[in-house]
Design a protein around this motif. Structure first.
Motif, short mmCIF file in Angstrom:
data_model
loop_
_atom_site.label_atom_id
_atom_site.label_comp_id
_atom_site.label_asym_id
_atom_site.label_seq_id
_atom_site.Cartn_x
_atom_site.Cartn_y
_atom_site.Cartn_z
N LEU A 1 0.74 -1.29 -0.01
CA LEU A 1 0.11 -0.02 0.03
C LEU A 1 0.95 1.17 -0.20
O LEU A 1 0.49 2.28 -0.70
CB LEU A 1 -0.98 0.06 1.34
CG LEU A 1 -2.28 -0.76 0.87
CD1 LEU A 1 -2.84 -0.75 2.45
CD2 LEU A 1 -3.14 -0.16 -0.10
N ILE A 2 1.79 1.33 0.95
CA ILE A 2 2.68 2.30 0.89
C ILE A 2 3.53 2.62 -0.56
O ILE A 2 3.64 3.74 -1.01
CB ILE A 2 3.90 2.21 2.03
CG1 ILE A 2 3.52 2.20 3.36
CG2 ILE A 2 4.86 3.43 1.79
CD1 ILE A 2 4.33 1.66 4.45
N ASN A 3 3.99 1.62 -0.93
CA ASN A 3 4.59 1.44 -2.35
C ASN A 3 3.84 1.92 -3.66
O ASN A 3 4.38 2.44 -4.61
CB ASN A 3 5.46 0.28 -2.67
CG ASN A 3 6.68 0.24 -3.24
OD1 ASN A 3 7.35 1.22 -2.68
ND2 ASN A 3 7.26 -0.72 -3.81
N ASN A 4 2.46 1.68 -3.50
CA ASN A 4 1.64 1.93 -4.52
C ASN A 4 0.71 2.97 -4.49
O ASN A 4 -0.19 3.23 -5.20
CB ASN A 4 0.96 0.55 -5.09
CG ASN A 4 1.89 -0.54 -5.39
OD1 ASN A 4 2.18 -0.55 -6.48
ND2 ASN A 4 2.43 -1.46 -4.73
N SER A 5 0.77 3.82 -3.38
CA SER A 5 -0.18 4.90 -3.34
C SER A 5 0.42 6.28 -3.26
O SER A 5 1.67 6.35 -2.81
CB SER A 5 -0.76 4.46 -1.70
OG SER A 5 -1.53 5.64 -1.36
N ASP A 6 -0.07 7.08 -3.74
CA ASP A 6 0.22 8.49 -3.48
C ASP A 6 -0.08 9.26 -2.48
O ASP A 6 0.22 10.58 -2.14
CB ASP A 6 -0.49 9.31 -4.85
CG ASP A 6 -0.03 8.77 -6.14
OD1 ASP A 6 1.04 8.38 -6.50
OD2 ASP A 6 -0.99 8.77 -7.18
N LYS A 7 -0.56 8.53 -1.37
CA LYS A 7 -0.97 9.32 -0.19
C LYS A 7 0.12 9.45 0.75
O LYS A 7 1.11 8.64 0.49
CB LYS A 7 -2.15 8.45 0.38
CG LYS A 7 -3.55 8.62 -0.35
CD LYS A 7 -4.47 7.86 0.55
CE LYS A 7 -6.00 7.76 -0.19
NZ LYS A 7 -6.98 7.34 0.72
N SER A 8 0.28 10.23 1.54
CA SER A 8 1.31 10.22 2.48
C SER A 8 1.02 9.23 3.68
O SER A 8 -0.11 8.89 3.86
CB SER A 8 1.30 11.72 3.30
OG SER A 8 0.04 11.86 4.19
N LEU A 9 2.15 9.19 4.41
CA LEU A 9 1.71 8.17 5.56
C LEU A 9 0.79 8.76 6.56
O LEU A 9 -0.11 7.90 7.11
CB LEU A 9 3.27 8.11 6.58
CG LEU A 9 4.23 7.09 5.77
CD1 LEU A 9 5.58 7.44 6.33
CD2 LEU A 9 3.89 5.77 5.41
N GLU A 10 0.65 9.93 6.68
CA GLU A 10 -0.28 10.47 7.69
C GLU A 10 -1.60 10.29 7.03
O GLU A 10 -2.54 9.81 7.82
CB GLU A 10 -0.16 11.89 7.96
CG GLU A 10 -1.21 12.54 8.81
CD GLU A 10 -0.75 13.97 9.08
OE1 GLU A 10 -1.75 14.56 9.91
OE2 GLU A 10 0.22 14.37 8.82
N GLU A 11 -1.87 10.43 5.97
CA GLU A 11 -3.17 9.96 5.17
C GLU A 11 -3.65 8.55 5.28
O GLU A 11 -4.74 8.08 5.57
CB GLU A 11 -3.21 10.57 3.84
CG GLU A 11 -3.35 12.21 3.74
CD GLU A 11 -2.97 12.54 1.86
OE1 GLU A 11 -3.63 13.39 1.53
OE2 GLU A 11 -2.00 11.85 1.40
N LEU A 12 -2.39 7.69 5.05
CA LEU A 12 -2.70 6.20 5.23
C LEU A 12 -3.19 5.84 6.47
O LEU A 12 -4.03 4.83 6.81
CB LEU A 12 -1.54 5.53 5.03
CG LEU A 12 -1.11 5.45 3.22
CD1 LEU A 12 0.39 5.01 2.92
CD2 LEU A 12 -2.10 4.70 2.46
N ILE A 13 -2.44 6.54 7.56
CA ILE A 13 -2.69 6.08 8.90
C ILE A 13 -4.22 6.43 9.30
O ILE A 13 -5.17 5.78 9.79
CB ILE A 13 -1.87 6.82 9.92
CG1 ILE A 13 -0.52 6.34 9.88
CG2 ILE A 13 -2.30 6.63 11.21
CD1 ILE A 13 0.53 7.11 10.43
N ASN A 14 -4.71 7.75 8.55
CA ASN A 14 -6.05 8.30 9.10
C ASN A 14 -6.91 7.31 8.43
O ASN A 14 -8.44 7.34 8.73
CB ASN A 14 -5.95 9.73 8.60
CG ASN A 14 -5.41 10.84 9.51
OD1 ASN A 14 -5.12 10.35 10.58
ND2 ASN A 14 -4.86 11.76 8.82
#
Length: 267
Positions: free
Chosen positions: A213-226
Motif C-alpha cells: 500500500l505504501i509503495n503503490n499509493s500517492d497518499k502520505s503516511l499520515e493520510e494512510l494512517i487516517n
C-alpha cells in the motif's frame, strides 16, 4: 573481472551468490577468504569452482576488486594478515559499518577505496546499499561497482561520506527494528488468545500488505494512517497509547543511538 572477498560470512557469501547469479563474474574468478578454517569445506561445497582460502594462506590477491566484508571489530585482523601491497589499479570495496575511507586507505596503504553500507535483505536480492567513494576513482569504475551492488537490490550514491553512518543506522540496522515491532505484535496476538502460528500469519501478511500500500499509493503516511484510524475506533485507541508512551520518539532515539555507535566504530 576477478573479485576477492575478505570475509566469507553471511554478507560476503550473499554478495558472491548475487554476482554469480547475474553472471557478473565467472565462478573461477571468485576468491573467498575466510577466517574460520572449519568453514572452508562447507564454502567449497557451495562454490565448487571458486578459490577458497584462509587469511593465513593468502600471499597475494589476484583480483581487480577486493571486497572487505568482515565486521568492523575484525578489521585489525585483516590488516594484520595482509603483508603485501595492493596493486596500483586494484579497487577496494568496504562494506564494514563505521570504518571511514581515510582509515582504510591509511591502514591498507592504498588510495582506491569505495565504502558501502548494505543491509540483510541483500540475501534475497532485495537489499538497499548506500555507497560513496574516495577521490581519484573514475566514473567508469563507479559504474562497475554500482552494477555489482545493484545485483543485491538497489544502490544509492552519496557524495557526503558522513551520511553513511546515518544509512547504517537507518537501513543497515533497519530490518532489526521491523523484526522487533513484528515480534511485539505477534506476542500481543498470543496474549489475546490467538495461536502463535496464526498470530504470525496475521502479522506477516499485514506487514506485507501495508508495504505494498505504501509503495503503490500517492497518499502520505499520515493520510494512510487516517484511512485506518476512524474516529473513536480501535486503531485510534492503539495510536493514542503509542503517543502517550512516546513510542515514535523512543524509536527515533534508538536510530540516532545506532548512528552514534557507527561513528564510534571508526575509533
Amino acid at each position: 573481472m576477478k573479485i576477492a572477498i575478505l570475509g566469507a560470512g553471511n554478507m560476503g557469501l550473499s554478495f558472491s551468490k548475487s554476482f554469480l547469479k547475474y553472471e557478473l563474474i565467472k565462478p573461477e574468478n571468485l576468491h573467498l577468504i575466510t577466517r574460520n578454517k572449519s568453514k572452508v569445506s562447507k564454502i567449497s561445497e557451495e562454490f565448487p569452482k571458486s578459490k577458497i582460502s584462509t587469511f593465513e594462506e593468502i600471499e597475494d590477491l589476484d583480483a581487480n576488486l577486493v571486497i572487505i566484508a568482515v565486521k568492523p571489530q575484525d578489521f585489525s585482523y585483516v590488516t594484520d594478515n595482509i603483508h603485501f601491497p595492493f596493486r596500483e589499479n586494484q579497487m577496494i570495496l568496504s562494506i564494514m559499518a563505521g570504518i571511514k575511507i581515510e582509515k582504510i586507505q591509511t591502514l591498507l596503504k592504498h588510495p582506491l577505496v569505495v565504502r558501502a553500507m548494505p543491509n540483510s535483505p541483500t540475501l534475497l536480492g532485495m537489499g538497499i546499499t548506500g555507497y560513496t567513494a574516495a577521490e581519484g576513482i573514475s566514473f567508469s569504475q563507479l559504474i562497475n561497482i554500482e552494477r555489482l551492488l545493484n545485483s543485491t537490490g538497489r544502490s544509492v550514491y552519496l557524495e557526503d561520506e558522513n551520511l553513511l553512518d546515518g544509512v547504517t543506522a537507518l537501513s543497515g540496522s533497519g530490518p532489526a527494528y521491523f523484526y522487533y515491532i513484528i515480534d511485539a505484535m505477534i506476542k500481543a496476538g498470543i496474549e489475546m488468545g490467538i495461536e502463535e502460528n496464526l498470530s504470525q500469519l496475521f502479522v506477516k501478511q499485514t506487514m506485507l500488505g501495508a508495504y505494498h500500500l505504501i509503495n503503490n499509493s500517492d497518499k502520505s503516511l499520515e493520510e494512510l494512517i487516517n484511512d485506518v484510524a476512524s474516529k473513536g475506533g480501535t486503531t485510534e485507541a492503539a495510536l493514542k497509547m503509542f503517543e502517550e508512551s512516546s513510542l515514535k520518539e523512543v524509536l527515533k532515539k534508538g536510530i540516532l543511538k545506532a548512528e552514534e555507535r557507527a561513528k564510534e566504530l571508526n575509533g
